[in-house]
Write a protein that holds these residues in place. Structure first.
Motif, PDB file in Angstrom:
ATOM      1  N   THR A 111      -4.716  -0.158  -3.433  1.00 49.28           N
ATOM      2  CA  THR A 111      -5.857   0.148  -2.572  1.00 49.28           C
ATOM      3  C   THR A 111      -6.919  -0.937  -2.581  1.00 49.28           C
ATOM      4  O   THR A 111      -7.789  -0.939  -1.713  1.00 49.28           O
ATOM      5  N   ASP A 112      -6.861  -1.840  -3.528  1.00 46.66           N
ATOM      6  CA  ASP A 112      -7.876  -2.879  -3.657  1.00 46.66           C
ATOM      7  C   ASP A 112      -7.394  -4.137  -2.949  1.00 46.66           C
ATOM      8  O   ASP A 112      -6.248  -4.575  -3.122  1.00 46.66           O
ATOM      9  N   GLY A 143       1.177   1.862  -3.738  1.00 41.50           N
ATOM     10  CA  GLY A 143      -0.078   2.594  -3.814  1.00 41.50           C
ATOM     11  C   GLY A 143      -1.291   1.730  -4.077  1.00 41.50           C
ATOM     12  O   GLY A 143      -2.309   2.231  -4.568  1.00 41.50           O
ATOM     13  N   THR A 181       2.504   2.599   8.856  1.00 43.13           N
ATOM     14  CA  THR A 181       1.172   3.191   9.037  1.00 43.13           C
ATOM     15  C   THR A 181       1.239   4.536   9.748  1.00 43.13           C
ATOM     16  O   THR A 181       0.389   5.411   9.507  1.00 43.13           O
ATOM     17  N   ASP A 223      -5.083   4.543   6.563  1.00 39.52           N
ATOM     18  CA  ASP A 223      -6.500   4.467   6.217  1.00 39.52           C
ATOM     19  C   ASP A 223      -6.854   3.119   5.611  1.00 39.52           C
ATOM     20  O   ASP A 223      -7.926   2.562   5.888  1.00 39.52           O
ATOM     21  N   GLN A 224      -5.966   2.571   4.773  1.00 43.61           N
ATOM     22  CA  GLN A 224      -6.226   1.278   4.164  1.00 43.61           C
ATOM     23  C   GLN A 224      -6.046   0.128   5.162  1.00 43.61           C
ATOM     24  O   GLN A 224      -6.854  -0.790   5.219  1.00 43.61           O
ATOM     25  N   ILE A 256       0.829  -1.203   0.000  1.00 45.40           N
ATOM     26  CA  ILE A 256       0.000   0.000   0.000  1.00 45.40           C
ATOM     27  C   ILE A 256       0.866   1.257   0.000  1.00 45.40           C
ATOM     28  O   ILE A 256       0.638   2.199  -0.762  1.00 45.40           O
ATOM     29  N   SER A 257       1.901   1.265   0.853  1.00 43.68           N
ATOM     30  CA  SER A 257       2.733   2.454   1.008  1.00 43.68           C
ATOM     31  C   SER A 257       3.625   2.702  -0.199  1.00 43.68           C
ATOM     32  O   SER A 257       3.735   3.837  -0.684  1.00 43.68           O
ATOM     33  N   GLY A 313      -2.235   7.517   4.154  1.00 53.99           N
ATOM     34  CA  GLY A 313      -2.950   6.659   3.213  1.00 53.99           C
ATOM     35  C   GLY A 313      -2.834   5.188   3.584  1.00 53.99           C
ATOM     36  O   GLY A 313      -3.812   4.431   3.510  1.00 53.99           O
ATOM     37  N   THR A 314      -1.641   4.770   3.970  1.00 55.88           N
ATOM     38  CA  THR A 314      -1.454   3.388   4.404  1.00 55.88           C
ATOM     39  C   THR A 314      -2.271   3.103   5.657  1.00 55.88           C
ATOM     40  O   THR A 314      -2.881   2.036   5.796  1.00 55.88           O
TER      41      THR A 314
END
Length: 317
Positions: free
Chosen positions: A100-101, A98, A153, A161-162, A94-95, A158-159
């Protein structure tokens, strides 16, 4: 137990934000039509129930194998760092990339679990690793990887939040595509674990007695780690880390099967998804908004496990 599992599966399909009468569910299962009820049953509830079946069985068996391998009655899929490896790899994907799914980073999560399993095997001393060394090495691997996940995190909103949705543990966001991705690993892990039942029985008697009975201790430990990595890694990749399922279920099963792994493992395949799906159904109805199954299992698992400990001495694996 099989009847209880069937009832819970039916409830999992019928109960939710929109409850569907059981006769309608049964009719829809055999005769699919274009109604809204059929869409809810086939496209939403059945994939979720199948995910719960697969993940529940995998975590229960992984916990039983882990307790037998380490001869530690408090072992669960988080003890050896497998869950931490999946979480760290998911955070990195994620970090850095990127993603998100969930369907995109499920492969990274499973790869992280596999890498953690390999690192554990190498650190613990390969085939000669004792149960104590496995537990200590697993604790060290889990601590290091958990620190990496927390660092990522904290540094990247963003990381965070996911990850905050995935790390809770939920069946809601997994779908049929996710199940298709992890199913081969789950099936392979279950078959391998059931194949190891007899060698694990010999290993429980101690190294000398196990060797005298013809068990290859190094091979048994290696294959057990492979089975745990496949089961816990794929399950965690699919729905996130779930607490207490792999810890409590083997103890519940051993209260009526005894320590024989040839009975413990098959019963875990049935009992564990029953409890997981029951917790998922409970999370849908106990509050106005749905509560993720990871929260329910953590909230209910701790007192149930304390009750088991106080009711009788914890059974040795």
């Amino acid at each position: 137990m099989a009847l209880a599992l069937a009832v819970v599966c039916l409830l999992s399909i019928a109960v939710g934000a929109r409850s569907i009468p059981v006769p309608t569910v049964l009719h829809t299962l055999f005769e699919r039509d274009a109604s809204d009820a059929a869409f809810v049953v086939w496209d939403l509830r059945i994939p979720r129930t199948l995910i719960g079946l697969a993940v529940g069985a995998s975590l229960g068996v992984a916990g039983a194998v882990m307790q037998a391998l380490t001869r530690n009655p408090l072992a669960d899929p988080g003890l050896l760092g497998i869950n931490a490896g999946a979480s760290a790899a998911a955070a990195l994907s994620i970090s850095v990339l990127g993603l998100t799914d969930l369907r995109a980073f499920v492969w990274f999560a499973f790869a992280g679990a596999a890498i953690a399993g390999v690192a554990l095997y190498l650190i613990a001393g390969r085939g000669g690793a004792s149960p104590v060394r496995l537990a200590l090495a697993g604790t060290a691997v889990a601590a290091a990887l958990s620190g990496l996940t927390q660092g990522l995190t904290l540094l990247d909103r963003g990381t965070l939040d996911q990850m905050r949705f995935w790390t809770v543990g939920s069946l809601e966001r997994a779908d049929g595509a996710t199940l298709a991705r992890v199913a081969p690993f789950l099936i392979a892990g279950l078959v391998l674990a059931l194949f190891l039942a007899r060698p694990l029985n010999a290993l429980a008697l101690g190294e000398d007695a196990g060797t005298a009975l013809g068990a290859n201790l190094g091979r048994t430990r290696l294959l057990s780690l492979v089975a745990i990595t496949l089961l816990a890694g794929a399950a965690t990749a699919a729905v996130g880390p779930l607490m207490f399922v792999g810890l409590a279920v083997p103890h519940m099963v051993r209260t009526f099967t005894g320590p024989d792994q040839r009975w413990v493992l098959p019963y875990c395949v049935v009992v564990s998804p029953t409890l997981l799906l029951a917790a998922d159904v409970l999370g849908r109805v106990i509050a106005p908004e749905e509560i993720d199954v990871g929260v329910v299992t953590a909230f209910l698992g701790a007192p149930v496990f304390v009750w088991l400990v106080r009711r009788s001495k914890v059974a040795r694996p």
